[in-house]
Design an enzyme around this catalytic site. Structure first.
Site, short mmCIF file in Angstrom:
data_model
loop_
_atom_site.label_atom_id
_atom_site.label_comp_id
_atom_site.label_asym_id
_atom_site.label_seq_id
_atom_site.Cartn_x
_atom_site.Cartn_y
_atom_site.Cartn_z
NE ARG A 1 7.58 -37.99 -30.33
CZ ARG A 1 7.35 -39.00 -31.15
NH1 ARG A 1 8.23 -39.96 -31.29
NH2 ARG A 1 6.23 -39.06 -31.83
CE LYS B 1 14.65 -19.74 -16.79
NZ LYS B 1 14.38 -18.36 -16.34
CD GLU C 1 22.63 -10.94 -16.72
OE1 GLU C 1 22.36 -11.49 -15.63
OE2 GLU C 1 21.75 -10.54 -17.50
CE LYS D 1 21.60 -19.42 -15.09
NZ LYS D 1 21.31 -18.74 -16.32
CD GLU E 1 12.45 -18.40 -13.32
OE1 GLU E 1 13.28 -18.66 -14.19
OE2 GLU E 1 11.87 -17.32 -13.23
NE ARG F 1 16.87 -21.10 -14.14
CZ ARG F 1 17.18 -21.94 -15.11
NH1 ARG F 1 16.95 -23.22 -14.97
NH2 ARG F 1 17.72 -21.52 -16.23
CG ASN G 1 14.42 -13.50 -13.53
OD1 ASN G 1 15.20 -13.63 -14.47
ND2 ASN G 1 13.37 -14.28 -13.36
CG HIS H 1 16.74 -9.86 -15.36
ND1 HIS H 1 17.84 -9.77 -14.54
CD2 HIS H 1 17.19 -10.42 -16.53
CE1 HIS H 1 18.90 -10.28 -15.16
NE2 HIS H 1 18.54 -10.67 -16.36
CG HIS I 1 12.33 -8.10 -18.73
ND1 HIS I 1 11.87 -9.17 -18.00
CD2 HIS I 1 13.50 -8.49 -19.29
CE1 HIS I 1 12.73 -10.18 -18.12
NE2 HIS I 1 13.72 -9.78 -18.89
CG HIS J 1 19.68 -8.78 -21.25
ND1 HIS J 1 18.39 -8.48 -20.86
CD2 HIS J 1 20.12 -9.75 -20.40
CE1 HIS J 1 18.07 -9.22 -19.81
NE2 HIS J 1 19.10 -10.01 -19.52
#
Lengths: 348, 348
Positions: A112, A134, A176, A214, A224, A228, A232, A235, A239, A252
C-alpha cells in the site's frame, strides 16, 4: 543546486530535486535499485558505491518503452517480495522515464505504498519525468493507462550520467526544455536562444530552470485538473505521430518537437502566435538537430486519431497552444476545418 | 442515518456512509458495477434499477477470497478498458470485503485514479472493510501485500442485502463489531450486552456505532502509523489461525473471535484485563455462536508464525491488547516465554 517541489498536500510529501549533489546516501532500511540493462552496464557499480543501506539489492529490467508493461511491473514487485522489503524499505529508480514511471508505480502499490527516490539518467527524465509524481505502465489500450500519482522522496539529477547519453537522446531532452520555455517562460526561451547547452555549466542551469518550471506547474495542479495540461504542448500531435510510426521512428522528444511545430501552425491560424515567433521556435529546435516535419499521409485519418486517445473525455480535443512566446492558450472546440487546414499546411 | 468520514486531507476526499438511504442514484458518467456471482444472482437486478448512468455496465467475478488476486484485478481493469471508461467514470463495489478491496484498488490505478462507491453486502464489510480506504489483493507471499490507500466517494450500507446473508457470516460481522467495542467504546460494549442484533432496529444502530468508531480511528490515522493498528486487535492471532487452516475452516470474523480470546489471555497475564472482563467478552462472542477456541498443535510453531507475516518490520511483534473493556494497549517486546505461556493456556 536544488529545486524544491512544494505540493498542496501534507508537508511530508514535498521533496527536493538535487542537481549534481549526489554524495553517499545512507539508509537504515533495505533498498532496491530498479534499473535496466543499458544503465546497469554503464553506471550501476558507480551508484552502488554511493548507497549505504541495511541491505542493498538490484533488479535489472530489459531496456525500452515496449517493456513498460505489467510483466516488468511484476518483476519489480517480485524482487520486493523475494528480498522481503517492508513498509520502511526504499526503491531507487535508476534510469530514464520508463524506469522512473514503473518504479514509482511499484512503490505506490507495494504494501500500500513505500518510499522511492529517482535518479534519472536521461536528460528527458531529469527535466520532465522525474518531477510530478505521474507513474504508470502501458497496455494494449494505450500509454500510461494504469498507474497512480505517487511523489518521490527526493530526486538526484547527476550530469555524470548524461555523458554516456547518445546525442539524439540528449536533443530529445532539450525538446522538452524548449517546450516549457515556450509556454511558460519567455526569459528562459531567450536565454536558450543565446546559450549553447553543450557547455556543461549552461546545461546545469537549464536543467534547474526547467525543473523549477515543472515544479511550479505541478504544485499548482498535482492531479492535472487544469494548468498541468499545458505541459502537453505539442503532445496531442506527437502521440498521433508516435502511434502512426509505431514508436520506432522518433524518440518521444523528437515527436514532441514536430508536434510543437504543428501546434504552432494551428496557433498562427488562430492568431495566438505570429510568424516570427514560430520561426524562432523552429530555429531553436533545429539548432539541436531536432526534426520539425512529419509527412502526414492522410489529414483526415490524422485528425480522427486525436479521438483514439482513450484519455479524451466526451470526444472534445483540448489543444494546448503557445500564446506568443512564454504564454499558453488551452483551446477546446476548434472547428475541424481549421485543424485540417493547419495539418495540410504542416504537410506543405 | 449516516456517518461522515472526515480525513486529514483535502476536503474533497471526505465522504459519507449512508445507512439505509439508498434511493435512485444518478450519474452523468459511465458506471461499472463490480460484483461476484453470488451477489449478482441475488441482488444485481435490484441494484441496477437504482442506478441511472450515462452508460451502465457490470463485471461479475467468481466469489471467494481465493479469487482476490491479480487475475481478478485484471478482469476489472479489462472491463474498464473495454467499455472505454474515462477519468470521470465511476466504479461501484457491490459485494463483501473482497469485492470492495479489489474494486477500490482498480479504481486507484485506472488512469491514475478514478472515483468509486462502496455498496457492501455483508455485515463484515459494512462495519469494517467499507470504511478506511485500504484496498488490495493477495498473492503467494501473503494477504493484501499489493494495494493502495484510496477512499470511496460514498458508502451505502443497506440492511436489505443482509437478509440473504448466511447466519455464520452474520456472526462473523458481529465479531468485528465486538472487537471495536472492546478496544474503543465501553458504553457500546455494554449496549451490545443488552441488545440483541437480530432485532433490525438494534442492528442498524450497531452498524452506525461501529462505523462511527472506525471512521474516528481512520480520521486520526489514515495510513496506519499509529492508533489505526488497534483495529487489528485479535488479528495477529487470527492470521496464524487462518493460515494454518488454509483459510477454509474459519471465516475471517470467526478467526478474529478466537484471536481476541487468545489476546485476552495474554492481556490477563500482563494484568491489562481481569478475569471478569475476559469472561464478559467470551460470553458475548458465544451469544452469537462465534468460535472462541482453537487447538494449537505446536505452540512454538504458532509463535514463529507471527514472524512470517511479511508486514512485520524488523521482527518485532506488536500485540494489540484490551486494557479493561473500552481501552487498548499496544505492546511490543513482550517476552517470548510470556507469549508461549498464554498460548499454552489458550490450549488448555
Amino acid at each position: 543546486m536544488y529545486v524544491d517541489v512544494i505540493l498542496n498536500q501534507p508537508a511530508s510529501r514535498d521533496y527536493r530535486v538535487y542537481i549534481d549533489q549526489l554524495e553517499t546516501l545512507h539508509f537504515d532500511t533495505k533498498v532496491l535499485i530498479v534499473t535496466n540493462t543499458t544503465v546497469a552496464s554503464l553506471h550501476l557499480e558507480t551508484l552502488q558505491k554511493k548507497i549505504e543501506a541495511k541491505e542493498l539489492y538490484s533488479v535489472i529490467l530489459p531496456d525500452g518503452e515496449q517493456y513498460k508493461n505489467m510483466q516488468s511491473l511484476n518483476l519489480i514487485l517480485n524482487a520486493c517480495f523475494e528480498h522481503r522489503l517492508d513498509r520502511k524499505s526504499l526503491l531507487i529508480a535508476f534510469g530514464g522515464g520508463v524506469i522512473g514511471d514503473m518504479t514509482g508505480f511499484a512503490a505506490s502499490i507495494y504494501q500500500r505504498g513505500i518510499d522511492f527516490i529517482q535518479i534519472p539518467t536521461t536528460l528527458l527524465s531529469q527535466v520532465d519525468a522525474s518531477v510530478g509524481g505521474k507513474t504508470g505502465i502501458n497496455n494494449s489500450y494505450g500509454k500510461n493507462l494504469i498507474g497512480s500519482f505517487w511523489q518521490p522522496r527526493a530526486v538526484y539529477c547527476e550530469s555524470v550520467f548524461l555523458k554516456t547519453l547518445p546525442k539524439r537522446e540528449f536533443s530529445a531532452g532539450v525538446a522538452e526544455m524548449i517546450k516549457m520555455a515556450v509556454t511558460f517562460d519567455k526569459a528562459f526561451f531567450e536565454w536558450l536562444e543565446t546559450h549553447d547547452l553543450e557547455d556543461e555549466a549552461h546545461l546545469k542551469e537549464a536543467i534547474a530552470k526547467s525543473i523549477a518550471i515543472k515544479a511550479r506547474v505541478v504544485a499548482l495542479d498535482e492531479t492535472e485538473q487544469g494548468i498541468r495540461a499545458v505541459l502537453n504542448y505539442g503532445h496531442t500531435f506527437a502521440h498521433v505521430i508516435e502511434n502512426q510510426t509505431h514508436y520506432t521512428t522518433f524518440l518521444h522528444g523528437e515527436a514532441v518537437a514536430i508536434g510543437m511545430v504543428m501546434a504552432n501552425i494551428l496557433a498562427q491560424k488562430l492568431t495566438f502566435l505570429n510568424a516570427d515567433e514560430a520561426l524562432r521556435i523552429v530555429t531553436l529546435l533545429e539548432h539541436y538537430d531536432l526534426p520539425t516535419h512529419y509527412r502526414i499521409e492522410n489529414v483526415e485519418a490524422f485528425y480522427d486519431a486525436f479521438f483514439l486517445d482513450k484519455k479524451s473525455e466526451h470526444a472534445v480535443i483540448k489543444f494546448i497552444l503557445a500564446q506568443g512566446i512564454g504564454g499558453y492558450e488551452i483551446s477546446r472546440n476548434i472547428p475541424k476545418e481549421v485543424v485540417l487546414e493547419a495539418l495540410k499546411e504542416a504537410n506543405a
